[in-house]
Design a protein around this motif. Structure first.
Motif, short mmCIF file in Angstrom:
data_model
loop_
_atom_site.label_atom_id
_atom_site.label_comp_id
_atom_site.label_asym_id
_atom_site.label_seq_id
_atom_site.Cartn_x
_atom_site.Cartn_y
_atom_site.Cartn_z
N PHE A 108 0.85 -1.11 -0.02
CA PHE A 108 -0.06 0.14 0.07
C PHE A 108 0.79 1.13 0.02
O PHE A 108 1.38 1.82 0.80
CB PHE A 108 -1.03 0.00 1.31
CG PHE A 108 -1.89 1.40 1.14
CD1 PHE A 108 -2.98 1.11 0.27
CD2 PHE A 108 -1.70 2.25 1.79
CE1 PHE A 108 -3.80 2.20 0.18
CE2 PHE A 108 -2.50 3.29 1.78
CZ PHE A 108 -3.57 3.30 1.09
N ASN A 109 1.55 1.69 -1.17
CA ASN A 109 2.21 2.91 -1.44
C ASN A 109 1.74 3.22 -2.67
O ASN A 109 2.24 2.93 -3.67
CB ASN A 109 3.62 2.49 -1.23
CG ASN A 109 4.65 3.71 -1.33
OD1 ASN A 109 4.07 5.08 -1.77
ND2 ASN A 109 5.69 3.63 -0.82
N PRO A 110 0.65 4.41 -2.71
CA PRO A 110 0.24 4.93 -4.29
C PRO A 110 1.52 5.39 -4.82
O PRO A 110 1.01 5.39 -6.16
CB PRO A 110 -0.87 5.85 -3.75
CG PRO A 110 -1.07 5.56 -2.37
CD PRO A 110 0.12 4.71 -1.55
N GLU A 111 2.56 5.65 -4.32
CA GLU A 111 3.57 6.30 -5.12
C GLU A 111 4.46 5.33 -6.00
O GLU A 111 5.02 5.50 -6.99
CB GLU A 111 4.38 7.43 -4.31
CG GLU A 111 3.69 8.20 -3.98
CD GLU A 111 4.61 9.41 -3.05
OE1 GLU A 111 5.88 9.75 -3.63
OE2 GLU A 111 4.34 9.84 -1.66
N THR A 112 4.41 4.03 -5.49
CA THR A 112 5.49 3.19 -5.91
C THR A 112 4.64 1.84 -6.54
O THR A 112 5.28 0.82 -7.01
CB THR A 112 6.27 2.68 -5.07
OG1 THR A 112 5.72 2.02 -3.82
CG2 THR A 112 7.39 3.79 -4.60
N VAL A 113 3.24 1.98 -6.57
CA VAL A 113 2.51 0.62 -7.02
C VAL A 113 2.71 0.41 -8.33
O VAL A 113 2.86 1.28 -9.08
CB VAL A 113 1.04 1.01 -6.59
CG1 VAL A 113 0.39 2.31 -7.50
CG2 VAL A 113 0.06 -0.16 -6.98
N ASP A 114 2.69 -0.99 -8.59
CA ASP A 114 2.75 -1.45 -10.04
C ASP A 114 1.28 -1.43 -10.42
O ASP A 114 0.50 -2.54 -10.27
CB ASP A 114 3.48 -2.71 -10.22
CG ASP A 114 3.74 -3.14 -11.61
OD1 ASP A 114 3.06 -2.78 -12.48
OD2 ASP A 114 4.66 -3.79 -11.74
N LYS A 115 0.68 -0.50 -11.15
CA LYS A 115 -0.68 -0.67 -11.58
C LYS A 115 -0.95 -1.68 -12.60
O LYS A 115 -2.07 -2.10 -12.43
CB LYS A 115 -1.17 0.94 -12.13
CG LYS A 115 -2.36 1.07 -12.32
CD LYS A 115 -2.79 2.57 -12.73
CE LYS A 115 -2.66 3.50 -11.63
NZ LYS A 115 -3.24 4.67 -11.97
N MET A 116 -0.18 -1.77 -13.48
CA MET A 116 -0.58 -2.78 -14.33
C MET A 116 -0.34 -4.39 -13.68
O MET A 116 -1.27 -5.24 -14.14
CB MET A 116 0.61 -3.01 -15.60
CG MET A 116 0.76 -1.72 -16.49
SD MET A 116 -1.09 -1.28 -17.23
CE MET A 116 -1.60 0.18 -16.28
N GLU A 117 0.49 -4.57 -12.83
CA GLU A 117 0.16 -5.61 -12.00
C GLU A 117 -0.92 -5.80 -11.28
O GLU A 117 -1.56 -6.97 -11.24
CB GLU A 117 1.60 -5.76 -11.31
CG GLU A 117 2.97 -6.49 -11.73
CD GLU A 117 2.66 -7.76 -12.52
OE1 GLU A 117 2.13 -8.87 -11.88
OE2 GLU A 117 3.05 -8.14 -13.72
N LEU A 118 -1.27 -4.98 -10.67
CA LEU A 118 -2.58 -5.01 -10.00
C LEU A 118 -3.80 -5.25 -10.97
O LEU A 118 -4.66 -6.01 -10.82
CB LEU A 118 -2.99 -3.81 -9.05
CG LEU A 118 -2.29 -3.45 -7.89
CD1 LEU A 118 -2.48 -1.96 -7.28
CD2 LEU A 118 -2.59 -4.43 -6.80
N ARG A 119 -3.71 -4.51 -11.86
CA ARG A 119 -4.89 -4.64 -13.01
C ARG A 119 -4.85 -6.18 -13.66
O ARG A 119 -5.78 -6.96 -13.75
CB ARG A 119 -4.68 -3.89 -14.18
CG ARG A 119 -5.02 -2.39 -13.75
CD ARG A 119 -4.86 -1.45 -15.09
NE ARG A 119 -5.05 -0.11 -14.63
CZ ARG A 119 -5.36 1.06 -15.35
NH1 ARG A 119 -4.89 0.66 -16.91
NH2 ARG A 119 -5.55 2.06 -14.94
N LYS A 120 -3.75 -6.74 -13.87
CA LYS A 120 -3.94 -8.09 -14.16
C LYS A 120 -4.37 -9.01 -13.25
O LYS A 120 -5.01 -9.96 -13.40
CB LYS A 120 -2.24 -8.47 -14.48
CG LYS A 120 -2.15 -9.84 -15.19
CD LYS A 120 -0.64 -10.11 -15.70
CE LYS A 120 -0.36 -11.57 -16.33
NZ LYS A 120 1.03 -11.75 -16.60
#
Length: 246
Positions: free
Chosen positions: A3-15
């Motif tokens: 839980f770190n919005p500045e470093t999150v891997d958005k594409m991995e979360l979406r997958k």
């Protein structure tokens, strides 16, 4: 840290959550309960999807199969939105949901019933939230500029605007007409620089604004209660007309 919005891997979360993991696809989301989604809100969201072709809308799980089918049918028959552009996420624990929410780009709030705790959650997760408040003019409320909504907004219609104002982002994210709400939602999906600037501002404000300063919030409440006690019961005086509990 997951839980770190500045470093999150958005594409991995979406997958992981069955969302399009294409950085060119804009993910709108709205995690309100089904009873909060008015026909007017939903139709507005569908017009936004129609104008922003590379986008999807992520909704929370709707256990009522009939209600879910009605939304899908409305999206398809009235607006021409295909089923694959409406994505229903499973219910998760709050901590896991906060992590998951970071896969979104923009939260679309509903009206007249706003998101409440959900709005707080997504803002803390670093997701900009777009709100509609008919009387809002960025300096407080005045006469409504939206001819469809003349009456004074009720408490449940002002929650998300109140959160955004406290956060210092009312000017960017509170819209006084449905037309502007649609326009801004579409603009952020099509202008990556504007969106990136908006999100960067939110990430800074979530740390510096009083909205998430729980220590100060608690102290202000304690001070207000103490002043009420002293003025009302100890000195038999009328309490102050207002107390700062922000």
């Amino acid at each position: 840290d997951p839980f770190n919005p500045e470093t999150v891997d958005k594409m991995e979360l979406r997958k992981k959550h069955n969302l399009p993991h294409d950085e060119n696809v804009f993910v709108y989301c709205s995690f309100q309960s089904i009873h909060k989604i008015s026909s007017e809100s939903f139709d507005t969201w569908m017009r936004i999807l129609s104008s922003s072709q590379k986008s999807v809308l992520w909704l929370t799980t709707i256990n009522n199969k009939e209600a879910r089918e009605k939304l899908i049918h409305r999206a398809t028959t009235k607006h021409g939105i295909t089923n694959d552009r409406l994505i229903f996420g499973e219910q998760l624990r709050v901590d896991l949901h906060l992590v998951r929410a970071q896969a979104c780009d923009l939260y679309l709030d509903s009206w007249p019933y706003n998101a409440h705790s959900t709005a707080t959650d997504v803002l803390w997760a670093g997701i900009p939230l777009l709100a509609y408040l008919p009387d809002y003019n960025h300096n407080g409320r005045s006469s409504s500029t939206d001819q469809n909504h003349k009456e004074e907004p009720r408490m449940w219609s002002r929650v998300s605007a109140s959160l955004l104002s406290t956060l210092g982002m009312g000017g960017e994210l509170i819209q006084s007409t449905i037309q502007n709400y649609e326009k801004e939602a579409i603009r952020y999906s099509q202008n990556r620089n504007s969106y990136d600037s908006l999100r960067k501002n939110l990430l800074q404000k979530r740390i510096s604004s009083p909205l998430f300063d729980l220590i100060s919030y608690t102290r202000h409440h304690e001070t207000a209660y103490w002043e009420i006690f002293v003025n009302r019961f100890m000195e038999q005086q009328k309490p102050h007309s207002s107390y700062n509990v922000v």
